[in-house]
Design a protein around this motif. Structure first.
Motif, PDB file in Angstrom:
ATOM      1  N   PRO A 194       0.377  -1.259   0.242  1.00  0.00           N
ATOM      2  CA  PRO A 194       0.556  -0.244   0.060  1.00  0.00           C
ATOM      3  C   PRO A 194       1.082   1.340  -0.209  1.00  0.00           C
ATOM      4  CG  PRO A 194       0.249  -0.914   2.173  1.00  0.00           C
ATOM      5  CD  PRO A 194       0.829  -1.871   1.022  1.00  0.00           C
ATOM      6  N   GLU A 195       0.437   2.173  -0.499  1.00  0.00           N
ATOM      7  CA  GLU A 195       1.056   3.273  -0.567  1.00  0.00           C
ATOM      8  C   GLU A 195       0.625   4.055   0.474  1.00  0.00           C
ATOM      9  OE1 GLU A 195       1.517   7.506  -4.400  1.00  0.00           O
ATOM     10  OE2 GLU A 195       0.355   5.924  -4.318  1.00  0.00           O
ATOM     11  N   MET A 196       1.721   4.698   1.535  1.00  0.00           N
ATOM     12  CA  MET A 196       1.333   5.608   2.460  1.00  0.00           C
ATOM     13  C   MET A 196       2.288   6.674   2.647  1.00  0.00           C
ATOM     14  SD  MET A 196      -0.460   4.192   4.622  1.00  0.00           S
ATOM     15  CE  MET A 196      -0.959   2.358   5.446  1.00  0.00           C
ATOM     16  N   PRO A 197       1.259   8.047   3.443  1.00  0.00           N
ATOM     17  CA  PRO A 197       0.218   7.925   3.547  1.00  0.00           C
ATOM     18  C   PRO A 197      -0.932   7.933   3.048  1.00  0.00           C
ATOM     19  CG  PRO A 197       1.686  10.221   4.102  1.00  0.00           C
ATOM     20  CD  PRO A 197       2.374   8.769   3.416  1.00  0.00           C
ATOM     21  N   GLN A 198      -0.438   7.802   1.965  1.00  0.00           N
ATOM     22  CA  GLN A 198      -2.256   8.173   1.234  1.00  0.00           C
ATOM     23  C   GLN A 198      -3.458   7.505   1.323  1.00  0.00           C
ATOM     24  OE1 GLN A 198       1.449   7.952   0.083  1.00  0.00           O
ATOM     25  NE2 GLN A 198       1.223   9.599  -1.556  1.00  0.00           N
ATOM     26  N   ALA A 199      -3.119   6.241   1.585  1.00  0.00           N
ATOM     27  CA  ALA A 199      -3.681   4.831   1.621  1.00  0.00           C
ATOM     28  C   ALA A 199      -4.713   5.661   3.180  1.00  0.00           C
ATOM     29  CB  ALA A 199      -3.355   3.441   1.684  1.00  0.00           C
ATOM     30  N   LEU A 200      -3.823   5.624   4.226  1.00  0.00           N
ATOM     31  CA  LEU A 200      -4.680   5.989   5.523  1.00  0.00           C
ATOM     32  C   LEU A 200      -5.649   7.312   4.908  1.00  0.00           C
ATOM     33  CD1 LEU A 200      -4.059   3.283   7.195  1.00  0.00           C
ATOM     34  CD2 LEU A 200      -3.484   5.546   8.690  1.00  0.00           C
ATOM     35  N   ILE A 201      -4.995   8.225   4.417  1.00  0.00           N
ATOM     36  CA  ILE A 201      -5.275   9.384   4.487  1.00  0.00           C
ATOM     37  C   ILE A 201      -6.809   9.018   3.307  1.00  0.00           C
ATOM     38  CG2 ILE A 201      -5.238  12.087   3.301  1.00  0.00           C
ATOM     39  CD1 ILE A 201      -2.281  11.740   3.121  1.00  0.00           C
ATOM     40  N   GLN A 202      -6.747   8.533   2.985  1.00  0.00           N
ATOM     41  CA  GLN A 202      -8.081   7.943   2.141  1.00  0.00           C
ATOM     42  C   GLN A 202      -9.284   7.484   2.785  1.00  0.00           C
ATOM     43  OE1 GLN A 202      -7.271   5.637  -1.492  1.00  0.00           O
ATOM     44  NE2 GLN A 202      -9.209   6.184  -3.009  1.00  0.00           N
ATOM     45  N   LEU A 203      -8.502   6.476   3.802  1.00  0.00           N
ATOM     46  CA  LEU A 203      -9.872   6.271   5.148  1.00  0.00           C
ATOM     47  C   LEU A 203      -9.908   6.631   6.067  1.00  0.00           C
ATOM     48  CD1 LEU A 203      -7.912   2.863   5.590  1.00  0.00           C
ATOM     49  CD2 LEU A 203      -9.506   2.603   3.954  1.00  0.00           C
ATOM     50  N   ALA A 204      -9.859   7.845   5.672  1.00  0.00           N
ATOM     51  CA  ALA A 204      -9.678   8.775   7.093  1.00  0.00           C
ATOM     52  C   ALA A 204     -10.641   9.652   6.449  1.00  0.00           C
ATOM     53  CB  ALA A 204      -8.782   9.283   7.860  1.00  0.00           C
ATOM     54  N   LEU A 205     -10.242  10.236   5.084  1.00  0.00           N
ATOM     55  CA  LEU A 205     -12.080  10.607   4.295  1.00  0.00           C
ATOM     56  C   LEU A 205     -13.140  10.322   3.767  1.00  0.00           C
ATOM     57  CD1 LEU A 205      -9.372  12.633   2.417  1.00  0.00           C
ATOM     58  CD2 LEU A 205     -10.596  14.006   3.575  1.00  0.00           C
TER      59      LEU A 205
END
Length: 484
Positions: free
Chosen positions: A411-422
């Protein structure tokens, strides 16, 4: 705050390139608008001790003088070009007589004026008088804590302090004028933000420092002995962050006395914060239901106990006095059914940290599918590692869970977690600026339980490329978070 899905960015004022309430702060607001961000969250903006921790301040009211922008004073014509780089006290000593001689009223133009300063001093008298005395005496005693001062000063002898004030009137006026500058610059920034559709989201530490104007001037509100020494101190028991807990060292409140006087000290504090911010996070919210009380003689937080607090009565007083205040509960750590019930009574959004979501079972409350609408979702906060740093250092079973959850091997971090939050159901999703910039652990803001190497990170404008802005803007748009 729950009227529309919104996105926010977490970045403290001191993390701006200039680190002040000046041109960089206005540029940052413009950048937020361009990205479709509606909320700017900061840490507390009170005047800190020498360690620069926003959570250990010398006053629950006074603003951080280090955030005053001489560039802004230059832009407004109060400061000369050759004065901008002088030490701040020297700059303010030159600005004050110019404001005094100018005589312009702030009624029409919101600018600096001597009449505005007089109104500020009158309106803030309930804390400003004691604070100016405290800061002056602190300088006189080489920054020693007030409990080490001579007895007449330590015991806040009114007659002695009146004599001191008469002798040091010029110094005290300069201290008050410094606070006036801070509050004026902040008010102008808030006005600009609100006019551009951005709300300011602040933070209220639940406890205050022992060495503070608040404890010195009003020891009756705190659990102190006859010598005004702390009998117990605040902290948290052993947890995720520390095997020995965290011994913060703040004095505990004398809640019975505070309640008997209608929580007047707390209401004054909230009054100050409500003028600075549109939204206020109550740090360590669980302490309003019960707080971890440690004997002052104990070196760690292990041997403490929970002491109940009148949180319901306090929140009743706050919401009755400030019906428009928008509060968020920092409900992290050991949260009981009683703490949850207190939060729900007042409909306060809680916090959901995605870095806490992985490595457990399906009932983990931080997993995106378990996040309720009345929440603020974060990738991480100022107390966590950056998301990239967290993922790189995470144990294998946590990384495996992340990969399985995302159905991505790498997974591309931190974009993957940002997307989950949004994309979560939370009414507000807040992303630290370090994550938007894709930075590793070197950009971490704070490591709880440590006293070195914290609060120092600063952004560089070159890091926030057009590409990074566009990526974040697109993610906000795709998540249905509207800019209002």
């Amino acid at each position: 705050m729950t009227q529309a899905r919104q996105a926010g960015v977490l970045m403290h004022i001191t993390s701006l390139p200039e680190g002040k309430v000046g041109p960089d702060a206005y540029r940052f607001i413009d950048t937020l608008v361009e990205m479709g961000v509606a909320i700017w969250q900061t840490l507390p903006v009170n005047m800190p001790h020498d360690d620069q921790s926003p959570y250990q301040s010398v006053s629950a009211h006074a603003g951080h003088p280090g955030m005053i922008s001489t560039q802004q004073l230059l832009k407004e014509g109060w400061c000369l070009p050759n004065e901008v780089d002088l030490p701040l006290p020297a700059v303010i000593a030159r600005v004050m007589p110019r404001v005094q001689s100018n005589g312009v009223s702030t009624v029409d133009n919101h600018g600096l004026s001597w009449s505005g300063f007089a109104r500020f001093c009158q309106a803030q008298r309930y804390w400003l008088e004691d604070f100016s005395l405290f800061l002056s005496l602190r300088e006189q005693h080489q920054h020693q804590g007030w409990h080490q001062w001579p007895e007449t000063y330590r015991l806040h002898d009114d007659q002695v302090l009146q004599t001191y004030a008469a002798i040091h009137q010029e110094t005290l006026t300069l201290i008050k004028f410094t606070q006036y500058l801070f509050f004026q610059q902040w008010a102008q920034l808030k006005r600009y933000a609100n006019q551009h559709g951005v709300k300011l989201f602040g933070d209220i530490p639940i406890f205050v420092a022992y060495d503070s104007a608040d404890v010195w001037a009003h020891p009756e509100w705190f659990k102190l002995d006859e010598s005004l020494d702390m009998t117990v101190v605040a902290g948290v028991p052993p947890d995720y962050f520390s095997e020995t807990g965290q011994r913060w060292g703040n004095p505990h409140y004398n809640w019975a006395r505070m309640q008997a006087y209608g929580f007047s000290w707390w209401l004054g504090r909230v009054d100050t914060l409500s003028t600075l911010f549109d939204i206020v996070r109550i740090d360590h919210f669980r302490g309003l239901q019960a707080a971890w009380e440690i004997p002052a003689s104990e070196p760690t937080a292990i041997h403490g106990c929970w002491q109940e607090a009148p949180g319901d009565a306090l929140l009743q007083a706050i919401t009755r006095t400030f019906p428009q205040v928008s509060l968020v509960a920092e409900d992290l750590g050991i949260i009981t059914a009683e703490v949850d019930a207190l939060r729900h009574i007042y409909g306060l959004p809680g916090m959901k940290i995605l870095q806490f979501a992985f490595g457990g079972g399906e009932d983990n409350p931080y997993l995106p599918e378990n996040i309720e609408e009345n929440s603020v979702a974060y990738t991480g906060t100022h107390d966590n590692d950056t998301t990239l740093g967290w993922y790189l250092a995470a144990p294998e079973h946590i990384r495996a869970h992340v990969q399985h959850y995302l159905q991505q091997v790498s997974p591309e971090m931190p974009q993957a977690l940002i997307q989950l939050a949004l994309q979560s159901a939370a009414c507000l999703a807040v992303v630290p600026m370090q994550d938007i910039l894709g930075l590793d652990s070197r950009a971490r803001m704070n490591t709880p339980g440590t006293t070195q190497g914290n609060w120092a990170w600063r952004m560089e404008w070159s890091q926030l490329t057009d590409e990074k802005q566009q990526v974040f803007k697109q993610m906000i748009k795709e998540s249905g978070r509207v800019y209002v």
